[in-house]
Structures are given as C-alpha cells and as structure tokens.
Design an enzyme around this catalytic site. Structure first.
Site, PDB file in Angstrom:
ATOM      1  N   TRP A   1       0.830  -1.212   0.000  1.00 59.33           N
ATOM      2  CA  TRP A   1       0.000   0.000   0.000  1.00 59.33           C
ATOM      3  C   TRP A   1       0.861   1.256   0.000  1.00 59.33           C
ATOM      4  CZ3 TRP A   1      -1.653   3.278   4.515  1.00 59.33           C
ATOM      5  CH2 TRP A   1      -0.817   3.117   5.623  1.00 59.33           C
ATOM      6  N   ASP A   2       2.148   1.085   0.304  1.00 62.57           N
ATOM      7  CA  ASP A   2       3.088   2.204   0.290  1.00 62.57           C
ATOM      8  C   ASP A   2       2.977   2.979  -1.026  1.00 62.57           C
ATOM      9  OD1 ASP A   2       3.838   0.118   2.020  1.00 62.57           O
ATOM     10  OD2 ASP A   2       5.934   0.715   2.033  1.00 62.57           O
TER      11      ASP A   2
ATOM     12  N   GLU B   1       0.749  -1.921  13.080  1.00 62.46           N
ATOM     13  CA  GLU B   1       0.855  -3.390  13.128  1.00 62.46           C
ATOM     14  C   GLU B   1       1.231  -3.905  14.511  1.00 62.46           C
ATOM     15  OE1 GLU B   1       3.574  -4.191   9.950  1.00 62.46           O
ATOM     16  OE2 GLU B   1       2.003  -4.185   8.428  1.00 62.46           O
TER      17      GLU B   1
ATOM     18  N   LYS C   1       3.143   1.644  16.298  1.00 62.84           N
ATOM     19  CA  LYS C   1       4.248   1.522  15.341  1.00 62.84           C
ATOM     20  C   LYS C   1       4.293   2.722  14.375  1.00 62.84           C
ATOM     21  CE  LYS C   1       6.031  -1.691  11.853  1.00 62.84           C
ATOM     22  NZ  LYS C   1       5.699  -2.776  10.933  1.00 62.84           N
ATOM     23  N   GLN C   2       3.132   3.108  13.878  1.00 58.41           N
ATOM     24  CA  GLN C   2       3.103   4.133  12.824  1.00 58.41           C
ATOM     25  C   GLN C   2       1.733   4.809  12.829  1.00 58.41           C
ATOM     26  OE1 GLN C   2       3.196   0.501  10.215  1.00 58.41           O
ATOM     27  NE2 GLN C   2       2.640   2.018   8.667  1.00 58.41           N
TER      28      GLN C   2
HETATM   29  C1  BGC Z   1       4.671  -1.269   7.644  1.00 59.14           C
HETATM   30  C2  BGC Z   1       3.655  -1.362   6.534  1.00 59.14           C
HETATM   31  C3  BGC Z   1       4.373  -1.242   5.205  1.00 59.14           C
HETATM   32  C4  BGC Z   1       5.504  -2.249   5.100  1.00 59.14           C
HETATM   33  C5  BGC Z   1       6.337  -2.061   3.848  1.00 59.14           C
HETATM   34  C6  BGC Z   1       5.743  -2.324   7.443  1.00 59.14           C
HETATM   35  O1  BGC Z   1       6.720  -2.216   8.439  1.00 59.14           O
HETATM   36  O2  BGC Z   1       4.063  -1.450   8.899  1.00 59.14           O
HETATM   37  O3  BGC Z   1       2.710  -0.325   6.671  1.00 59.14           O
HETATM   38  O4  BGC Z   1       3.480  -1.423   4.162  1.00 59.14           O
HETATM   39  O5  BGC Z   1       6.372  -2.106   6.198  1.00 59.14           O
HETATM   40  O6  BGC Z   1       6.935  -0.799   3.815  1.00 59.14           O
END
Ligand code: BGC
Length: 772
Positions: free
Chosen positions: A357-358, A487, A599-600
């Site tokens: 999804w990035d 996550e 995490k984000q």
């Molecule tokens: C992130 C995801 C991301 C993936 C690839 C993961 O660590 O939590 O949101 O899509 O890394 O960059």
C-alpha cells in the site's frame, strides 16, 4: 541510531572503513537506474559480513510459502525480486594473496555516493598480511542513459613492492537470495562463453522462465598504456571469468575498465538475448568510460533540474532530502507500466521487492507532483489490471462479492502469509481507493473515473459492505477482527482508521457514480451493466455511511484507535528507558501487542488522508494524544507526523520528524538499514517538505500553499508540476514566491489569498514573519 557519515550537500561520504557498519553502507550507497541496481558491494573479494546484491526490476521468483502453521487462505508463494548475476566482480591477487579488506589493514578509506553525478566511488590503502601495500581507487555507475549498462573504473597501485598482480574480472551467477525460504538457488544456467576480452552468461529462473543475459568486456591499462597480454578464460558452473597475470613495478598504475550489459527476457525475445547483450555492451565499450560517465553526469544534472529541493542554512537536512530524491529516482522512473515500487528498491531483499500500500499512500503523491501525470496514472492502472485477481482474493477468503487487494503482490496475487496482516490489514483497500481520489483531485482528469476508476471503487465498496455488519443494539455498523496501519495491534475491533476509510470509500464511490450519471450517461449505463450494480447496494452503502461506528473518547475529544484502546496503560515514549527501543528488536511480541505503543500513524493517517474533513482542534487533540505514544518503527510514520505537526504549527516536532524521515537510513534510526533502504518512505520524506513545510493541498481544483519554516532554514525551494504547469516555490520567512516555468497560467492560493500566476512569471506573497 548511528551517525558515521559525513555531512555534505551533494554526497554521502564514509571516511573510514568499519566492518561493523559495512552492510549499512552497502544499502545506503546503493546505485540503480530504475531498470537495475545493486548494493554498494566491493568489486574485489570481501570475506567479511556482506549482502552481495544485484537486482533486475521485475525479474522475480515465486518462492514457496514457508509458515509454521498453515491457515486456509494463505498464498502458495511469496514473489521475490531475484538477486541476480554479480557483474561488478574483479578479483585482485597480489603475489598469490587475495586482496580482501576483511583480512587487510585498511587506511585512507573513503566511499562516496556522488548524487549530483550519479556515481559510487571508493579509495583505500590496504596493507596485506605479508606487508605488501596497494592503493586502490574505483568508480562505478549504472547508466541512466543506457539502462542495461554498468561501468567500472578500478585502479591499483603497488605502493611498496614489485611483483605479480592477478586481475580477474568475472560474472558470477551462482547467487542465492538471502531471503530464500528454503535456502534454494533460483537460477539455472542456460548458456555461457568466456572469450579473451570478456564473456557472457545466460541464466533462467527455475520457475516462470525469466532469462537474464549478462555480458562483460574489459580493458587493462598499465601506466596509461593499453595492455595486450595473455588472458586465461575460466568457465565454471554459472561463472565466467578472465584471469590476467601482470608483472608490475612499485608505483605502476594498473587500471581496469569493466563494462557490463544485463538484458532480460522482459524486454527482449529469448533468441535475441545474447545478441542484445553483446550489441549494447559493444556500443558502450566503443563509447568508452569517459563518454559513458559524461552522459551519466548530464542525465543526473537534468534530473536534478526537475526535482531538486534546495534547503539553505542546514546542510544535514539538505543532504538528507537529496538522498531521498536520489534514491527515488534510482528506484522507479515510470517508464515501464509493468513495474511498481518495492519498499527497498534495489537496496536489499526484505519485502521481496513487491508492491505494498506504500505505493498508493506515499509514492503516488510524489509522482503526481514531480512527473508527468501519466506516471501516477500508470501506477493506478497497475491496480486496475489486478482487479480480477483482487476479486478472486476476496472469494478465496469467503466473500461473495467485492475485491480485496493484496497486502503484498507482484502480479496481483497475494503473497503475504501472516494471518494478522494477510487477512486483517484490509485498510490497504482504502489507500487504493484514496489514490484514485488523489489522482483525480490533483490532475482534474475525471475521465479516469469512467475509464478505470469507478470499477475499482465499486468493487472495493462491495468488499467493505460485506466486511462490516449491523449491530441492532448499537444501531451501528461495526468491523471486527482487523489490523490497522499500526501493526503493533492485531485482530482489533473497530479500528477507527479502517472504519473511516471504508465509509469514505463508499461516499466517494457514490460521488463518482453521480458524476458519471450526470456527465457521461452512456458510459454510466455501460458500467452499471458491466458491474451489475443494484440500487439495493448503493442504498446499503448510504445506510453504512450514516451508521458507521467510530470509537471515540468524548471526554478527551479524540478518536480511539480501536475499541478499548483506553483500557491500556498509557505511557509516553519519552518515559521509556531508551534501552527498550526499537521495541520490535527488544521486546517480546506479546509485550508489544499489549502495550499502548504505536508503530506508525493510524488515527493520524486518517486525519492526514481526510484532512479537509477535520478541523485543526480535532487534529490537535488527536496528535497530542497519539504522537507521544508512537515509536515510529515503520519508516512510513515520521513523514505523516511531520506533515500534521506543520499544520498544527508544532515547528520543533515537525523538524524532529523531518530529520527522522529524511535521515532514517543515513543515521540508521530504526537499526535496520543493513536490510536495505526504506525506498517507499522516501516519497514520504518528499511529502513532509512539500505537503508539510510547503503546506501544499489541492481543494476543488485549486492549488493552495501554506508554507512554514522549521525555524532556522534561511530558505527552501521545491518544484511541482500541476495541471500542465511547472512551478517553483521558494520560501523565506519574509516571503513566498511562486514562479511559473511554463506558459500556462495557474490559479493558486497562498495563505488563503488568491493569485493568478501567469506563464513565465511569478507572484510573491508575504511570508510567515510578516503575516504572523
Ligand atoms: C509497515 C507497513 C508497510 C511495510 C512495507 C511495514 O513495516 O508497517 O505499513 O506497508 O512495512 O513498507
């Protein structure tokens, strides 16, 4: 976090050799040209810790899934971009002893990634175990102009001895992916030939039949004189080399020019591969190293003309933004619509080089503003082409309708195989819908909706419709068992972000339908028929929009990341002993899941995406609650926080987050750069300047800017493309100047005041120090 690189506005520089940081440097100093690329491995043998990595875009392997406990719905394979033939290798032996920095004493070492010119260079003095000293200088690049070509100039000087030096340029296809699930090798040899002045090697993947031919040629000069000496040809399994023995005098300069061509069956017919490799190689060799280098320097000069961001008064910030732009330009150029952007680009293997999804959430905005709109459109069409696979994916998980796009994919099929992500991190569907909105909003290309966009929107809305369910006692629709962008929490109920993006997708789908009904009635009718869209469906979507459940805490005036979030013990990151960080390397997974640490960006990701629907106060309350408990252990996190902090006027936080996103790899913030650079988040770094400090938004077809300055930058400037124009935005505390570099006039808003910027002219508005 480890800072060992020298600050320089145009280069990344390492001034001494440390085997402990070598793998980080191998990632950071990577070079690529959108077609191929590789890590900054040494040309000569290196027996220390290293990930040898050379990658060809789009050449991948379906590596059989490996999981401990199989769950129905898991994919059969994980697609991995393959580590392919090592074409940079040049072994050096001195009187029978290998030159190897792991066993030598190294001094006067310097490695430099020259971003202005697109080259990687290195020099060092090595004292071998037997006391012999050599001085080595090398420079290499992969050509932006001739995408299949890489070139190296490698020079050796015997400093304190006369004797024999053996030079062995080679092609080595006996390569393994570090991330191979079963320690398997993925390549078979097809054909090879060593000749007196080079050779070639064709490999094919054990599945899917991708063929790659690598060919090499070289010249050796001693003290400027071209050498015609005896060459021993070596052919081994998946290996071709040329061995040259030289008798040299102390102080002689031996220079090897190595040219390599790497061609794949993605771009050439199988029968033509060897011919194609030889022809491009021959042309490159004939042009010669200095011509190739000149072409390279000029091509990068042109790239920088279009995409440079200039920051005056902060060399560290300047170096960082250039590094991010440089790596993005090395990773993807939009020329090949079959390709997408892997989270590590050509710099490492983690994440398999597949699409996440990035792309929609972070990279599309970057390409919308810095490249022709056809490139962002191609990125969207890539998903359109995968719609049938996304529908199959939903059926596989038991849905009767709709589409669930994969979390990770190469060709539209899901590759991810952890249940909490594969089955639950379904918010990715929202980002794909939002990218359509973003594209149409930015470019004004509403025709896209009828051509491709609506079909994707309808199928995603159908998925959401079936994924939520109505709870009578609440008179609300809820969504259970999901993982949000954070996550560090799985299987939660009513993740605010996911619920919000689901109902937003339905709203936007209805809006798109209404637009088509009114403006493209024939296409509208065709699409209704093709999609077999029922009135019962659209009225259900309206009901869901009206009654979606959004967890919130009324007292604090914040949205809750998910049901029950406030039952957690809320501790701020600043109150944690730093020894606990990064949590994902220091804590058990169980401890992470139960903690409040995020995490984000999650709720805040929603407030960024849907920014025009929430007032500043709401954003402030949520930011003040969530940012202090966020550990930013995804590279995708700091940029969103930087943008919101700018909007809220939190200058220090914005600057801190900017440095964190932009220097993430340079300073190894998350202690994981050795796996590769965070290429997709680099687009987020760009966003943190343009959307964050620049405050760029597009509302109702109008570009608006609200620039701010993190405090101590003398000035900064960036370029954007918008609806046929190219604009340069220059910001100082005193004023904001927008120069139109094209002939097309553009209407913009700067700090709520409207301006027309005529072709080839500029407007200036008072800056923050004047208006504040
Ligand atoms: C992130 C995801 C991301 C993936 C690839 C993961 O660590 O939590 O949101 O899509 O890394 O960059």
């Amino acid at each position: 976090m480890k800072q060992y690189l020298t600050i320089d506005e145009w280069s990344i520089i390492e001034e001494s050799f440390d085997s402990q940081t070598h793998e980080i440097s191998e990632s950071v100093f990577s070079i690529g040209n959108g077609y191929m690329g590789g890590r900054a491995n040494f040309e000569e043998q290196y027996s220390g810790r290293s990930l040898q990595g050379s990658y060809m875009a789009g050449v991948y392997y379906p590596d059989k899934t490996r999981v401990g406990w199989w769950k129905n719905g898991y994919p059969e394979y994980f697609a991995k971009v393959l580590n392919s033939t090592n074409w940079i290798g040049i072994n050096i032996e001195i009187d029978g002893v290998q030159l190897d920095l792991a066993t030598s004493t190294v001094s006067e070492f310097r490695r430099q990634l020259n971003m202005k010119e697109g080259t990687l260079s290195r020099c060092f003095t090595a004292t071998l175990e037997d006391g012999k000293i050599v001085r080595v200088e090398s420079i290499r690049f992969v050509s932006l102009v001739r995408r299949e070509i890489g070139a190296i100039r490698y020079s050796v000087i015997p400093v304190n001895f006369s004797g024999n030096i053996t030079i062995t340029p080679y092609l080595d296809g006996d390569i393994k992916n570090k991330d191979a699930n079963y320690d398997e090798k993925f390549w078979n040899e097809v054909e090879k030939k060593g000749e007196a002045d080079g050779g070639f090697l064709t490999l094919k993947t054990k599945k899917l039949d991708f063929h790659v031919t690598s060919a090499m040629a070289f010249d050796i000069l001693v003290n400027g004189e071209k050498l015609n000496t005896e060459v021993e040809v070596i052919e081994l399994e998946k290996y071709v080399a040329n061995k040259i023995n030289l008798s040299v005098q102390e102080g002689d300069q031996i220079v090897i020019y190595k040219y390599a061509s790497n061609v794949t069956s993605r771009n050439h017919g199988l029968g033509q591969l060897v011919e194609a490799a030889k022809t491009t190689l021959q042309q490159a060799k004939e042009a010669g190293f200095s011509t190739l280098l000149k072409e390279q320097n000029e091509a990068w000069r042109d790239k920088w003309k279009e995409s440079d961001i200039i920051i005056e008064g902060d060399a560290s910030a300047q170096q960082a933004i250039r590094f991010n732009i440089f790596q993005l330009n090395q990773t993807y150029n939009g020329e090949d619509d079959r390709l997408n952007i892997g989270p590590k680009g050509f710099t490492g293997e983690k994440y398999g080089g597949s699409t996440y999804w990035d792309t929609e959430a972070y990279c599309v905005p970057f390409y919308l503003s810095t490249a022709d709109s056809s490139i962002a459109r191609n990125l969207l069409i890539y998903r359109y082409k995968h719609l049938e696979k996304a529908k199959e994916n939903a059926r596989k998980l038991g849905f009767t309708k709709g589409a669930l796009y994969p979390m990770v994919t190469m060709n539209g099929e899901e590759c991810h195989n952890e249940w909490e992500i594969t089955f639950e991190e379904i918010h990715r569907n929202g980002a794909i819908a939002h990218a359509i909105f973003n594209y149409v909003n930015y470019t004004g290309d509403k025709a896209y909706l009828g051509q491709y966009g609506l079909e994707v929107l309808v199928e995603i809305s159908r998925f959401w419709e079936e994924r939520v369910h109505y709870v009578p006692h609440k008179d609300k629709y809820v969504m259970l068992g999901v993982t949000g962008p954070n996550e560090y929490e799985n299987n939660v109920n009513n993740n605010w972000y996911t619920n919000r993006m689901a109902s937003w997708t339905m709203e936007y789908t209805l809006e798109a339908l209404a637009y088509l009904q009114e403006n493209e009635s024939t296409r509208y009718a065709e699409l209704l028929e093709k999609l077999e869209l029922q009135e019962t469906e659209t009225s259900k979507w309206n009901d869901i929009i009206a009654k979606m459940y959004y967890p919130a805490d009324e007292e604090q005036g914040i949205f809750l990341q998910q049901d029950g979030f406030l039952d957690k013990e809320i501790i701020q990151v600043k109150d944690l002993n730093p020894e606990n960080l990064p949590l994902n390397q220091k804590w058990s997974w169980d401890r992470i899941l139960r903690s409040c640490f995020i995490k984000q960006a999650d709720v805040l990701q929603g407030l960024y995406f849907l920014g025009d629907r929430y007032d500043l106060e709401t954003k402030k309350r949520n930011f003040d609650f969530y940012e202090p408990i966020t550990v930013h252990e995804s590279s995708l996190s700091p940029c969103i926080h930087a943008i919101l902090a700018c909007e809220l006027g939190y200058k220090e936080k914005a600057y801190e987050m900017y440095l964190r996103t932009s220097r993430l790899d340079l300073d190894n913030y998350n202690n994981d750069t050795e796996d590769g650079c965070h290429s997709t988040s680099m687009a987020g770094t760009w966003m943190s300047i343009v959307h964050g400090f620049g405050g760029l938004r597009v509302h109702d077809g109008r570009l608006t800017l609200k620039p701010s300055n993190p405090g101590h930058w003398k000035s900064y400037s960036f370029k954007i493309m918008f609806r046929g124009t190219r604009l340069k935005v220059s910001v100082t505390d005193l004023n904001v100047t927008v120069s139109n570099e094209t002939e097309v006039p553009v209407y913009i808003t700067i700090y709520d005041k409207e301006f027309t910027v005529n072709g080839l002219s500029s407007v200036t508005a008072p800056g923050t120090s004047v208006t504040a």
